[in-house]
Design an enzyme around this catalytic site. Structure first.
Site, short mmCIF file in Angstrom:
data_model
loop_
_atom_site.label_atom_id
_atom_site.label_comp_id
_atom_site.label_asym_id
_atom_site.label_seq_id
_atom_site.Cartn_x
_atom_site.Cartn_y
_atom_site.Cartn_z
N TRP A 103 12.28 1.26 2.29
CA TRP A 103 11.08 2.11 2.27
C TRP A 103 10.95 2.91 3.55
O TRP A 103 10.61 4.09 3.52
CB TRP A 103 9.82 1.30 1.97
N ASP A 173 2.90 2.13 6.58
CA ASP A 173 3.00 2.03 5.12
C ASP A 173 2.70 0.59 4.74
O ASP A 173 3.57 -0.26 4.79
CB ASP A 173 4.40 2.45 4.66
N LYS A 197 0.51 -2.70 -5.71
CA LYS A 197 1.01 -3.99 -5.24
C LYS A 197 -0.17 -4.96 -5.04
O LYS A 197 -0.19 -6.04 -5.61
CB LYS A 197 1.78 -3.86 -3.93
C1 LIG Z 1 6.17 0.39 -3.65
C2 LIG Z 1 6.29 0.94 -2.27
C3 LIG Z 1 6.41 2.31 -2.04
C4 LIG Z 1 6.48 3.34 -3.14
O1 LIG Z 1 5.29 3.46 -3.80
P1 LIG Z 1 5.12 4.59 -4.95
O2 LIG Z 1 3.71 4.40 -5.36
O3 LIG Z 1 6.10 4.28 -6.03
O4 LIG Z 1 5.38 5.89 -4.33
C5 LIG Z 1 6.50 2.74 -0.73
N1 LIG Z 1 6.46 1.88 0.30
C6 LIG Z 1 6.36 0.55 0.10
C7 LIG Z 1 6.32 -0.37 1.27
C8 LIG Z 1 6.26 0.03 -1.18
O5 LIG Z 1 6.14 -1.28 -1.39
#
Ligand SMILES: *Cc1c(COP(=O)(O)O)cnc(C)c1O
Length: 362
Positions: A103, A173, A197
């Site tokens: 990521w 993030d 999540k």
């Molecule tokens: C799932 C995730 C993403 C991507 O999320 P999207 O909603 O599919 O764009 C980005 N960063 C992390 C840490 C994630 O767990």
């Protein structure tokens, strides 16, 4: 109807059963209005009151200081990878990035069209088994921001500290850790997270941004993606993801009823510890991540004989333990154990793992 199973999906992930039941109960008729909440205008006073309440509850849960705006946007964390430079670069020509896996690497790639992403530290040389230490961060004083991913959802690698970046804003993030443990929001310039999540259903993206960082977006930033414009319009510059926002509000209620984020953190600690202990005390399963950097949300493990993987997955699924397959890029197994995954799910998983080991690896 089949029984609800234990769902270890990385995302979109398990939601609290109580939340889904409440949503079901009021699906057709919200607040006695004779329509579903998803059939209402986002400008309706009742809807606006509901989302204001949801924001207040999120602020309470995360203890968000008054000088931060909370934006409820669309596009997912992936869109944010590109919106961060559009909104935050200002006159700067680069930003610093810490690379700890898939990521954070995607965030780095997304910077390329806009400005230089300087990778100031990487766990790549350690096969993403240990995060770089604070002293290893070669930070640049003229960076627009420092970006990192506190919890790499795919690798199961987590920071055990918050990087200190001086006067350069820290951007995180938090897609897979938000609301899983208390954090000090004032240490961050921007926190963002896709909802699917640990917040609610997909379609909603949270951005928590310090006010002084607003107002420096590039002129060509599309209006719905301009943080300052969205902040000025209470995240309703255009139609927001109304149902996802409503459900996130129900999750915030549920979290408060559970005792808030510190209570969740205790439970999450117990869940992760139980699972890692089972992995460490077995001969079949292993996790090689430095103990301090093991994710409490995404527990990755591999089997000593990869030929058993398919059988592990089919037998676990038959036992009602769903979605344990690791991400296609890393293989092995992954149990995502976000807030909505109860301790009983971990207990059932550990019992299955021990039984499987006895039968196949004695
Ligand atoms: C799932 C995730 C993403 C991507 O999320 P999207 O909603 O599919 O764009 C980005 N960063 C992390 C840490 C994630 O767990």
């Amino acid at each position: 109807m089949s029984k609800r199973q234990f769902n270890f999906c990385a995302g979109p992930a398990a939601l609290p059963t109580a939340v889904l039941e409440l949503a079901q109960a009021e699906l057709l008729d919200w607040q006695g209005r004779g329509v579903s909440v998803m059939e209402m205008s986002h400008r309706h006073p009742a809807y606006m009151a509901m989302v204001a309440d949801a924001e207040a509850k999120l602020r309470q849960l995360m203890d968000i200081p008054a000088n931060y705006k909370v934006l409820f946007l669309q596009g997912g964390a992936t869109a944010q990878f590109a919106l961060l430079p559009l909104n935050l670069l200002g006159q700067k020509t680069s930003a610093d990035y810490i690379d700890t896996g898939i990521w954070s690497a995607k965030a780095i790639d997304a910077m390329a069209p806009f400005a230089e992403a300087k990778v100031v530290a990487s766990s790549q040389s350690k096969n993403h088994l240990q995060v770089p230490s604070q002293t290893q961060l070669e930070l640049n004083a003229d960076a627009a921001f420092v970006h990192y991913c506190p919890n790499e959802t795919i690798g199961g690698l987590a920071f055990d500290y918050v990087p200190k970046t001086g006067s350069v804003p820290l951007v995180a993030d938090m897609s897979s850790t938000i609301l899983s443990e208390p954090i000090d929001v004032s240490q961050f310039g921007v926190i963002y997270a896709g909802a699917q999540k640990n917040i609610g259903p997909a379609g909603l993206t949270l951005v928590i941004v310090r006010e002084d960082l607003l107002g420096q977006a590039r002129d060509d930033t599309p209006r719905p993606f301009n943080y300052a414009l969205q902040a000025d319009n209470d995240s309703m510059l255009n139609t927001p993801p109304t149902y996802s926002w409503y459900l996130a509000g129900l999750v915030f209620d549920w979290l408060l009823a559970q005792g808030g984020v510190s209570a969740m953190a205790q439970l999450n600690q117990a869940k992760a510890q139980t699972l890692y202990q089972a992995i460490d005390s077995s001969r079949l399963y292993s996790n090689n991540i430095a103990v301090a950097n093991r994710s409490k949300m995404n527990v990755t493990f591999s089997l000593a004989d990869a030929a058993l993987n398919a059988q592990f997955l089919s037998e676990s699924e038959a036992c009602g333990l769903l979605n344990l397959k690791g991400h296609r890029s890393v293989g092995g197994m992954r149990a995502s154990i976000y807030n909505a995954v109860p301790l009983e799910a971990i207990t059932a998983l550990v019992a299955f793992m021990q039984d499987f080991e006895q039968r196949h690896w004695a």
